[in-house]
Design an enzyme around this catalytic site. Sequence first.
Site, PDB file in Angstrom:
ATOM      1  N   SER A   1       0.806  -1.231   0.000  1.00  0.00           N
ATOM      2  CA  SER A   1       0.000   0.000   0.000  1.00  0.00           C
ATOM      3  C   SER A   1       0.838   1.279   0.000  1.00  0.00           C
ATOM      4  O   SER A   1       0.501   2.215  -0.737  1.00  0.00           O
ATOM      5  CB  SER A   1      -0.972  -0.007   1.181  1.00  0.00           C
ATOM      6  OG  SER A   1      -1.928  -1.002   0.997  1.00  0.00           O
TER       7      SER A   1
ATOM      8  N   THR B   1      -5.004  -3.395   7.928  1.00  0.00           N
ATOM      9  CA  THR B   1      -4.922  -4.780   7.459  1.00  0.00           C
ATOM     10  C   THR B   1      -4.889  -5.721   8.653  1.00  0.00           C
ATOM     11  O   THR B   1      -5.168  -5.298   9.791  1.00  0.00           O
ATOM     12  CB  THR B   1      -3.732  -4.959   6.482  1.00  0.00           C
ATOM     13  OG1 THR B   1      -3.772  -6.284   5.953  1.00  0.00           O
ATOM     14  CG2 THR B   1      -2.380  -4.725   7.141  1.00  0.00           C
TER      15      THR B   1
ATOM     16  N   LYS C   1      -9.019  -5.119  11.453  1.00  0.00           N
ATOM     17  CA  LYS C   1     -10.160  -4.478  10.783  1.00  0.00           C
ATOM     18  C   LYS C   1     -11.396  -4.390  11.675  1.00  0.00           C
ATOM     19  O   LYS C   1     -12.147  -3.419  11.607  1.00  0.00           O
ATOM     20  CB  LYS C   1     -10.497  -5.220   9.490  1.00  0.00           C
ATOM     21  CG  LYS C   1      -9.415  -5.012   8.435  1.00  0.00           C
ATOM     22  CD  LYS C   1      -9.681  -5.776   7.174  1.00  0.00           C
ATOM     23  CE  LYS C   1      -8.450  -5.702   6.285  1.00  0.00           C
ATOM     24  NZ  LYS C   1      -8.562  -6.466   5.066  1.00  0.00           N
TER      25      LYS C   1
ATOM     26  N   ASP D   1     -12.573  -3.287   0.604  1.00  0.00           N
ATOM     27  CA  ASP D   1     -12.229  -4.666   0.207  1.00  0.00           C
ATOM     28  C   ASP D   1     -13.390  -5.311  -0.543  1.00  0.00           C
ATOM     29  O   ASP D   1     -13.175  -6.069  -1.506  1.00  0.00           O
ATOM     30  CB  ASP D   1     -11.940  -5.539   1.431  1.00  0.00           C
ATOM     31  CG  ASP D   1     -10.620  -5.205   2.091  1.00  0.00           C
ATOM     32  OD1 ASP D   1      -9.727  -4.697   1.400  1.00  0.00           O
ATOM     33  OD2 ASP D   1     -10.501  -5.454   3.310  1.00  0.00           O
TER      34      ASP D   1
ATOM     35  N   GLY E   1     -12.001 -10.668   9.012  1.00  0.00           N
ATOM     36  CA  GLY E   1     -12.586  -9.442   8.459  1.00  0.00           C
ATOM     37  C   GLY E   1     -12.774  -9.524   6.952  1.00  0.00           C
ATOM     38  O   GLY E   1     -13.794  -9.057   6.417  1.00  0.00           O
TER      39      GLY E   1
HETATM   40  P1  NDP Z   1      -8.035 -12.156  10.020  1.00  0.00           P
HETATM   41  O1  NDP Z   1      -6.863 -12.227  10.941  1.00  0.00           O
HETATM   42  O2  NDP Z   1      -9.207 -11.319  10.404  1.00  0.00           O
HETATM   43  O3  NDP Z   1      -8.582 -13.658   9.739  1.00  0.00           O
HETATM   44  C1  NDP Z   1      -7.693 -14.678   9.434  1.00  0.00           C
HETATM   45  C2  NDP Z   1      -8.471 -15.968   9.176  1.00  0.00           C
HETATM   46  O4  NDP Z   1      -7.511 -16.929   8.745  1.00  0.00           O
HETATM   47  C3  NDP Z   1      -9.185 -16.558  10.376  1.00  0.00           C
HETATM   48  O5  NDP Z   1     -10.418 -17.095   9.961  1.00  0.00           O
HETATM   49  C4  NDP Z   1      -8.239 -17.681  10.848  1.00  0.00           C
HETATM   50  O6  NDP Z   1      -8.911 -18.784  11.447  1.00  0.00           O
HETATM   51  C5  NDP Z   1      -7.680 -18.122   9.510  1.00  0.00           C
HETATM   52  N1  NDP Z   1      -6.352 -18.727   9.617  1.00  0.00           N
HETATM   53  C6  NDP Z   1      -5.204 -18.132   9.995  1.00  0.00           C
HETATM   54  N2  NDP Z   1      -4.166 -19.005   9.903  1.00  0.00           N
HETATM   55  C7  NDP Z   1      -4.698 -20.170   9.442  1.00  0.00           C
HETATM   56  C8  NDP Z   1      -4.152 -21.434   9.121  1.00  0.00           C
HETATM   57  N3  NDP Z   1      -2.849 -21.680   9.283  1.00  0.00           N
HETATM   58  N4  NDP Z   1      -4.988 -22.399   8.658  1.00  0.00           N
HETATM   59  C9  NDP Z   1      -6.291 -22.162   8.492  1.00  0.00           C
HETATM   60  N5  NDP Z   1      -6.876 -20.985   8.783  1.00  0.00           N
HETATM   61  C10 NDP Z   1      -6.089 -19.991   9.249  1.00  0.00           C
HETATM   62  O7  NDP Z   1      -7.432 -11.704   8.611  1.00  0.00           O
HETATM   63  P2  NDP Z   1      -8.121 -10.860   7.449  1.00  0.00           P
HETATM   64  O8  NDP Z   1      -9.433 -11.456   7.104  1.00  0.00           O
HETATM   65  O9  NDP Z   1      -8.080  -9.416   7.763  1.00  0.00           O
HETATM   66  O10 NDP Z   1      -7.071 -11.075   6.238  1.00  0.00           O
HETATM   67  C11 NDP Z   1      -6.848 -12.367   5.733  1.00  0.00           C
HETATM   68  C12 NDP Z   1      -5.896 -12.319   4.520  1.00  0.00           C
HETATM   69  O11 NDP Z   1      -6.417 -11.552   3.462  1.00  0.00           O
HETATM   70  C13 NDP Z   1      -4.526 -11.742   4.820  1.00  0.00           C
HETATM   71  O12 NDP Z   1      -3.555 -12.597   4.264  1.00  0.00           O
HETATM   72  C14 NDP Z   1      -4.532 -10.401   4.086  1.00  0.00           C
HETATM   73  O13 NDP Z   1      -3.232 -10.017   3.694  1.00  0.00           O
HETATM   74  C15 NDP Z   1      -5.412 -10.726   2.894  1.00  0.00           C
HETATM   75  N6  NDP Z   1      -6.072  -9.551   2.297  1.00  0.00           N
HETATM   76  C16 NDP Z   1      -5.791  -9.190   0.999  1.00  0.00           C
HETATM   77  C17 NDP Z   1      -6.430  -8.119   0.415  1.00  0.00           C
HETATM   78  C18 NDP Z   1      -6.149  -7.718  -0.982  1.00  0.00           C
HETATM   79  O14 NDP Z   1      -6.448  -6.590  -1.351  1.00  0.00           O
HETATM   80  N7  NDP Z   1      -5.622  -8.579  -1.814  1.00  0.00           N
HETATM   81  C19 NDP Z   1      -7.407  -7.302   1.137  1.00  0.00           C
HETATM   82  C20 NDP Z   1      -7.675  -7.803   2.457  1.00  0.00           C
HETATM   83  C21 NDP Z   1      -7.002  -8.860   3.012  1.00  0.00           C
HETATM   84  P3  NDP Z   1      -9.285 -18.824  13.030  1.00  0.00           P
HETATM   85  O15 NDP Z   1     -10.577 -18.063  13.181  1.00  0.00           O
HETATM   86  O16 NDP Z   1      -9.422 -20.274  13.305  1.00  0.00           O
HETATM   87  O17 NDP Z   1      -8.139 -18.170  13.750  1.00  0.00           O
END
Ligand code: NDP
Length: 263
Positions: A16, A59, A63, A99, A123
């Site tokens: 970003s 990020t 969020k 997003d 998020g």
């Molecule tokens: P959050 O931290 O809010 O959520 C992460 C999720 O991933 C949770 O559901 C968690 O599960 C799960 N998780 C984490 N590690 C593992 C694993 N090893 N195996 C299985 N599940 C796993 O993150 P965000 O939703 O904010 O972001 C997620 C991804 O999206 C990031 O990589 C971010 O960089 C990417 N992103 C990209 C964007 C783009 O423009 N391209 C925009 C927004 C985000 P649990 O609930 O069990 O912990």
Amino acid sequence: MNLFSIFGDPVSHSRSPLMHNYVFKSLNIKACYSRTHLSDGSQLRDVFFAKALSGANVTIPHKEAAYAQCDEVRGIAKTIQAVNTLVLEEGKLIGYNTDAEGFMRAIESFGTLRNALILGAGGTARALSIALRQGAITPTVLNRSQGRLDYFKKEEIESYSWDNFTPAPYDLIINTTSAGLSDDELPISKPLLIELLSQTKGAIDVIYGKETPFLREVKTTALPYKDGSDMLLAQGVLASHLFLSGAFSLDTIETPMKASFSL
Ligand code: NDP
């Protein structure tokens, strides 16, 4: 000089700053966009004001915390309850979610979709599930744990944890987990992923800038796929449009922001 930043943990991977600074430079805008590593999301608002920012992006994993700390939340972010863009307006912190719309623009190339399976329940999964539903694409959510599924149940979006999920055909498989971001993990077990990929029309990982284990597996099939770059660009253009109070059109912003990808 207007100051902007991105908040996250981790945040070093974020493109970003490069994208937004290139837009500012190309459009002769006196502004600077930095990176802020923040481990305690509850400090977000205080740090925003302490740094005298005019706007910010948020990020992982802040969020939802950002949503809770806004003075006002606008648009689809109200339903999503997660904010990725903050704008200071008359001393008030206004929250948006770009997003959701960014993702919908990114999946246009997959053609008509009836339904989609979202891996993850953070998020980003919230944003995408609401956006998909608004776009008449039925979302289903699959997460490794139960904890974050309450939101989806309240929104009447079908949601499962690894414990109670039975595979079915979905037109699109979407990885929104952070598995593969700074580790080498798959978001679900390999046999389950292989089964889901055998019944789908395409796959997208919202992680960008690297080949995740998820995408590596997708590439062993003949399915159309993409990483998170198109979504990143689209959400960034929408955020920049908000940062610049609509003074420049989306197309005017998109040209330099896209060019920043090849720097
Ligand atoms: P959050 O931290 O809010 O959520 C992460 C999720 O991933 C949770 O559901 C968690 O599960 C799960 N998780 C984490 N590690 C593992 C694993 N090893 N195996 C299985 N599940 C796993 O993150 P965000 O939703 O904010 O972001 C997620 C991804 O999206 C990031 O990589 C971010 O960089 C990417 N992103 C990209 C964007 C783009 O423009 N391209 C925009 C927004 C985000 P649990 O609930 O069990 O912990």
